[in-house]
Motif scaffolding. Structure first.
Motif, PDB file in Angstrom:
ATOM      1  N   LEU A  13       0.841  -1.198   0.000  1.00  0.00           N
ATOM      2  CA  LEU A  13       0.000   0.000   0.000  1.00  0.00           C
ATOM      3  C   LEU A  13       0.878   1.250   0.000  1.00  0.00           C
ATOM      4  CD1 LEU A  13      -2.891   1.375   0.576  1.00  0.00           C
ATOM      5  CD2 LEU A  13      -2.159   1.370   2.963  1.00  0.00           C
ATOM      6  N   VAL A  14       0.721   2.075  -1.016  1.00  0.00           N
ATOM      7  CA  VAL A  14       1.376   3.384  -1.007  1.00  0.00           C
ATOM      8  C   VAL A  14       0.451   4.351  -0.282  1.00  0.00           C
ATOM      9  CG1 VAL A  14       2.147   5.325  -2.415  1.00  0.00           C
ATOM     10  CG2 VAL A  14       2.738   2.996  -3.089  1.00  0.00           C
ATOM     11  N   ASN A  15       0.902   4.840   0.853  1.00  0.00           N
ATOM     12  CA  ASN A  15       0.087   5.728   1.676  1.00  0.00           C
ATOM     13  C   ASN A  15       0.424   7.183   1.355  1.00  0.00           C
ATOM     14  OD1 ASN A  15      -1.564   6.588   3.981  1.00  0.00           O
ATOM     15  ND2 ASN A  15       0.409   7.234   4.801  1.00  0.00           N
ATOM     16  N   CYS A  16      -0.517   7.885   0.760  1.00  0.00           N
ATOM     17  CA  CYS A  16      -0.272   9.288   0.397  1.00  0.00           C
ATOM     18  C   CYS A  16      -0.803  10.255   1.452  1.00  0.00           C
ATOM     19  CB  CYS A  16      -0.936   9.604  -0.945  1.00  0.00           C
ATOM     20  SG  CYS A  16      -0.282   8.650  -2.314  1.00  0.00           S
ATOM     21  N   VAL A  47      -6.274   3.944   8.196  1.00  0.00           N
ATOM     22  CA  VAL A  47      -6.273   3.093   6.994  1.00  0.00           C
ATOM     23  C   VAL A  47      -4.958   2.321   6.910  1.00  0.00           C
ATOM     24  CG1 VAL A  47      -6.291   3.099   4.462  1.00  0.00           C
ATOM     25  CG2 VAL A  47      -7.911   4.524   5.739  1.00  0.00           C
ATOM     26  N   SER A  48      -3.856   3.001   7.154  1.00  0.00           N
ATOM     27  CA  SER A  48      -2.561   2.313   7.109  1.00  0.00           C
ATOM     28  C   SER A  48      -2.461   1.261   8.210  1.00  0.00           C
ATOM     29  CB  SER A  48      -1.412   3.317   7.242  1.00  0.00           C
ATOM     30  OG  SER A  48      -1.284   4.054   6.047  1.00  0.00           O
ATOM     31  N   THR A  71       2.668  -4.459   3.234  1.00  0.00           N
ATOM     32  CA  THR A  71       3.790  -3.528   3.283  1.00  0.00           C
ATOM     33  C   THR A  71       3.232  -2.136   3.035  1.00  0.00           C
ATOM     34  OG1 THR A  71       5.345  -5.167   2.424  1.00  0.00           O
ATOM     35  CG2 THR A  71       5.928  -2.837   2.130  1.00  0.00           C
ATOM     36  N   VAL A  72       3.566  -1.195   3.906  1.00  0.00           N
ATOM     37  CA  VAL A  72       3.081   0.173   3.738  1.00  0.00           C
ATOM     38  C   VAL A  72       4.249   1.074   3.353  1.00  0.00           C
ATOM     39  CG1 VAL A  72       1.973   2.151   4.858  1.00  0.00           C
ATOM     40  CG2 VAL A  72       1.145  -0.160   5.323  1.00  0.00           C
ATOM     41  N   HIS A  89      -1.903  -1.343  -3.953  1.00  0.00           N
ATOM     42  CA  HIS A  89      -2.932  -0.427  -3.469  1.00  0.00           C
ATOM     43  C   HIS A  89      -2.313   0.961  -3.273  1.00  0.00           C
ATOM     44  CE1 HIS A  89      -4.570  -4.355  -2.497  1.00  0.00           C
ATOM     45  NE2 HIS A  89      -5.744  -3.824  -2.157  1.00  0.00           N
ATOM     46  N   ILE A  90      -3.139   1.975  -3.442  1.00  0.00           N
ATOM     47  CA  ILE A  90      -2.711   3.334  -3.108  1.00  0.00           C
ATOM     48  C   ILE A  90      -3.862   4.014  -2.373  1.00  0.00           C
ATOM     49  CG2 ILE A  90      -3.420   4.264  -5.371  1.00  0.00           C
ATOM     50  CD1 ILE A  90      -1.026   6.242  -5.117  1.00  0.00           C
TER      51      ILE A  90
END
Lengths: 83, 491
Positions: free
Chosen positions: B191-194, B204-205, B214-215, B237-238
């Protein structure tokens, strides 16, 4: 006024911010909205036609950095009207 | 002790899998669990105790999560601070929560030399790295019940003072398990957490971490960096707000980046404009998942999965928010405070084990937002016979600017402190890049300039709260009771 400062005036809607920051100050720490900094990069891409990469982003901190980028990478593909 | 169990379980099941990545380093689940345990003991050695509040002031990086989890192990509460807040705002939060320490990036700590805390630790320092290092006698960590408060997450408030939302381990657990039951996580998620970890959306993270994902963390959102992160880490995921998605679509790197690994775009915090969704769905070709949440409810409690999102060529004017996750309940209340019939508009209220324990040290505000055990969201909508929640409006006078809540009263109050300003009214106005931005109408002495007023409010308000435009008028329209009639300003 420099090209990048003109863009900042366009993005923020006021000369207040662009006039008050020196060429070598860290833009992200200068009180500018982080979204406006994103929009500045996108506007530079639009106006110059040059792609700004993630590696380029690491080198873009100050107005002087952005001016250098525009001068060196934007010349050939410049699209003054953003079209 | 949900967060501790989460780390321990992932260490057991996926010790060598990457847990977190930032631009400097990455840690496996084994390393993360080990480090948070040692860090907790090190902080205990410095006198941090169960129930203490510790402010965290940093851009997103691995050390932020390490600090959150370490404090959770100790039974101390982490208090994330929005780094764009003014010194007065940050100091106010530290004072109201009674923070005993602040842990953060050195450059950000330097901006707040007067924070009223007894301990300041820079994440880049040797002191931080050495906390809990081998060879130091360390106290045992407590075994904590799930109703132990774990964090105070701050939201904007009409009063101008951010409200501290106190949540416990049970809240994080309820939201995570409910969410993952419907999102059906795979075993290989990246997951790319913006979204910033100081925001309530950080849940969410935490939720995807619970599934062993993996974040990928980034120090602030930049489209070029986010796109590069997707390609580099083969993200599945993003997580972003719709305005970030617009910026991604505008970046030239969109064309040259390999996004083929993306399965889901998670979006939320503000409504998704139809034009952004249509373009993104057509160009990305992956699934979309809506995240409807609220800090007071514990985070994301409603979702619309990819299977129910419209095709790019058949997007309705309003995409439903989705269905409530298992473990939580939502209903629409009519004007009489009774449950509205399916399809009838009312205020959406929520209850369940995810909801906050209350606002920190503010029983009055907690009582105001709670009705018979249900949390009032301030959102108006209806629930159809299939359980889909459709949001149509807000009952609160609130501006959502790129996913961040801004209350007009806070800006009005700041403007009115200028000696030349007699009155002020602020409304949200549509903006293609931010969704909404504040527009201020001001009654002021002749000769008062926009620049002067912007300079004045800059001392009191973080950049995202400042008016985008100021228009001078002769009189603010008010009703006989003195309340501003904003619909007249909206034209």
């Amino acid at each position: 006024m420099s090209t990048v400062r003109e863009m900042l005036v366009e993005l923020t809607g006021t000369p207040e911010f662009a006039d008050g920051i020196s060429d070598d100050a860290d833009l992200s720490a200068s009180g500018i909205d982080s979204g406006d900094l994103v929009r500045l990069v996108l506007l530079i891409e639009q106006r110059t036609g040059a792609e700004v990469t993630a590696e380029d982003m690491d080198q873009l901190t100050t107005i002087a950095d952005y001016e250098r980028f525009v001068a060196t990478r934007g010349g050939a593909a410049a699209q003054p009207n953003g079209s | 002790m949900w967060l501790t169990q989460l780390a321990e379980r992932n260490r057991q099941c996926f010790p060598d899998r990457t847990a977190l990545v930032d631009e400097h380093r990455s840690v496996t689940w084994a390393e993360f669990d080990d480090r948070t345990g040692r860090l907790a003991r090190g902080l205990a050695g410095l006198g941090i105790r169960r129930g203490d509040r510790v402010a965290v002031l940093s851009l997103d990086r691995v050390e932020v999560m390490e600090t959150y989890f370490a404090l959770a192990r100790l039974g101390a509460l982490f208090v994330p601070l929005n780094h764009s807040l003014t010194p007065a705002e940050v100091t106010g939060i530290a004072q109201r929560t009674g923070a005993v320490a602040v842990i953060g990036e050195a450059a950000l700590l330097d901006r707040h030399p007067d924070l009223p805390v007894r301990l300041r630790i820079a994440m880049e320092s040797e002191e931080f790295a050495a906390l809990g290092a081998d060879g130091i006698a360390l106290p045992e960590l407590p075994d904590l019940p799930d109703d132990t408060p774990v964090a105070i997450l701050h939201t904007s408030a009409t009063t101008g003072q951010a409200k501290g939302v106190t949540v416990d381990h049970a809240s994080f657990r309820a939201i995570a398990l409910g969410w993952l039951a419907v999102a059906r996580p795979a075993d290989d998620m990246v997951l790319v957490n913006c979204c910033p970890l100081y925001h309530g959306s950080m849940v969410v993270s935490l939720t995807y971490m619970a599934a062993g994902a993996t974040v990928v963390l980034m120090p602030g959102f930049k489209p070029q960096t986010a796109l590069a992160a997707i390609e580099k880490h083969r993200a599945t995921h993003i997580w972003l707000v719709p305005q970030m998605l617009r910026f991604l679509l505008q970046a030239k790197a969109m064309e040259s980046t390999d996004l083929s690994t993306l399965r889901e775009v998670l979006y939320g915090a503000s409504p998704m404009p139809v034009d952004i969704y249509t373009e993104a769905a057509a160009r990305l070709g992956c699934g979309f998942r809506q995240v409807y949440g609220m800090t007071e409810v514990g985070g994301p409690f409603v979702t619309l999965g990819p299977e129910e999102h419209p095709a790019p060529d058949a997007v309705p004017d309003l995409i439903p928010a989705g269905r409530v996750v298992p473990g939580m309940s939502a209903r629409a209340l009519d004007d009489k405070g009774e449950e509205a019939a399916p399809g009838t508009i009312g205020e959406i209220v929520v209850r369940g084990p995810g909801v906050m324990r209350g606002y920190w040290d503010d029983d009055e505000a907690t009582a105001e937002i709670t009705v018979d055990g249900w949390i009032r969201t301030g959102d108006l909508g209806y629930i159809d016979r299939g359980g889909l929640i459709h949001l149509v409006d807000r009952s609160k006078d609130l501006i959502i600017r790129a996913g961040q809540n801004v209350y007009p009263t806070e800006i009005e109050r700041a403007l009115r402190t200028h000696p030349a300003v007699h009155d002020a009214a602020v409304i949200g106005t549509p903006d293609p890049d931010y969704g909404e931005v504040p527009l201020a109408y001001v009654v002021a002495d002749e000769g008062t300039g926009t620049a002067e007023l912007l300079r004045h409010v800059a001392e009191q308000l973080a950049p995202y709260k400042r008016p985008r435009r100021i228009e001078f008028i002769d009189q603010v329209p008010r009703n006989p009771a003195g309340k501003i009639v904003k619909k007249l300003l909206r034209g």
